[in-house]
Design a protein around this motif. Structure first.
Motif, PDB file in Angstrom:
ATOM      1  N   GLN A   1      48.078 -51.790 -10.243  1.00  0.00           N
ATOM      2  CA  GLN A   1      48.397 -51.562 -11.650  1.00  0.00           C
ATOM      3  C   GLN A   1      47.588 -50.391 -12.196  1.00  0.00           C
ATOM      4  OE1 GLN A   1      47.725 -55.409 -13.434  1.00  0.00           O
ATOM      5  NE2 GLN A   1      49.793 -56.106 -12.989  1.00  0.00           N
ATOM      6  N   GLU A   2      46.325 -50.310 -11.838  1.00  0.00           N
ATOM      7  CA  GLU A   2      45.472 -49.205 -12.273  1.00  0.00           C
ATOM      8  C   GLU A   2      45.963 -47.883 -11.680  1.00  0.00           C
ATOM      9  OE1 GLU A   2      42.690 -46.879 -14.071  1.00  0.00           O
ATOM     10  OE2 GLU A   2      43.228 -48.933 -14.557  1.00  0.00           O
TER      11      GLU A   2
ATOM     12  N   PHE B   1      48.768 -42.763 -12.439  1.00  0.00           N
ATOM     13  CA  PHE B   1      49.889 -41.906 -12.061  1.00  0.00           C
ATOM     14  C   PHE B   1      50.734 -41.548 -13.282  1.00  0.00           C
ATOM     15  CE2 PHE B   1      54.370 -41.532 -10.850  1.00  0.00           C
ATOM     16  CZ  PHE B   1      54.305 -40.403 -10.047  1.00  0.00           C
ATOM     17  N   LYS B   2      50.995 -42.536 -14.132  1.00  0.00           N
ATOM     18  CA  LYS B   2      51.790 -42.294 -15.343  1.00  0.00           C
ATOM     19  C   LYS B   2      51.083 -41.310 -16.268  1.00  0.00           C
ATOM     20  CE  LYS B   2      54.266 -46.702 -15.537  1.00  0.00           C
ATOM     21  NZ  LYS B   2      54.459 -47.941 -16.318  1.00  0.00           N
ATOM     22  N   ILE B   3      49.789 -41.467 -16.412  1.00  0.00           N
ATOM     23  CA  ILE B   3      49.009 -40.565 -17.272  1.00  0.00           C
ATOM     24  C   ILE B   3      49.049 -39.147 -16.714  1.00  0.00           C
ATOM     25  CG2 ILE B   3      46.669 -39.997 -18.046  1.00  0.00           C
ATOM     26  CD1 ILE B   3      46.188 -43.084 -18.190  1.00  0.00           C
ATOM     27  N   GLN B   4      48.819 -38.998 -15.421  1.00  0.00           N
ATOM     28  CA  GLN B   4      48.831 -37.668 -14.802  1.00  0.00           C
ATOM     29  C   GLN B   4      50.215 -37.021 -14.879  1.00  0.00           C
ATOM     30  OE1 GLN B   4      46.115 -35.974 -13.951  1.00  0.00           O
ATOM     31  NE2 GLN B   4      45.038 -37.769 -14.716  1.00  0.00           N
TER      32      GLN B   4
END
Length: 92
Positions: free
Chosen positions: A21-22, A27-30
């Motif tokens: 999950q982390e 990945f979503k943030i990047q």
């Protein structure tokens, strides 16, 4: 996976470990950061989108999907965007 109202499947919190999950969150943030950098450095994307919305609001088409297909497949569109980029560079 839990079934939500209307028969849709909801997220299964047990499907990913906390580490996964982390990793997914990072990945979503990047990806978001990379997308924003791309859009900021490619003025033509802003011109495409703003031009489309301008024409859509002015013409108020009944079928927006058809209008969008015609707008984005117009063979003159690349030249219009190119001319706008040149005009903006001269004004800067």
């Amino acid at each position: 996976m839990a079934t939500l109202q209307g028969g849709f499947l909801g997220p299964d919190p047990g499907a990913l470990s906390p580490a996964q999950q982390e990793q997914l969150s990072q990945f979503k943030i990047q990806t978001q950061i990379a997308n924003e950098k791309y859009l900021r450095t490619h003025k033509e994307v802003e011109l495409l989108i703003s031009g489309f919305f301008r024409e859509m609001f002015l013409k108020r088409p009944d079928d927006i999907q058809e209008f969008a297909a015609e707008y984005f497949t117009d063979p003159r569109l690349p030249n219009k965007i190119h001319m706008q980029l040149i005009k903006e560079k001269k004004a800067a």
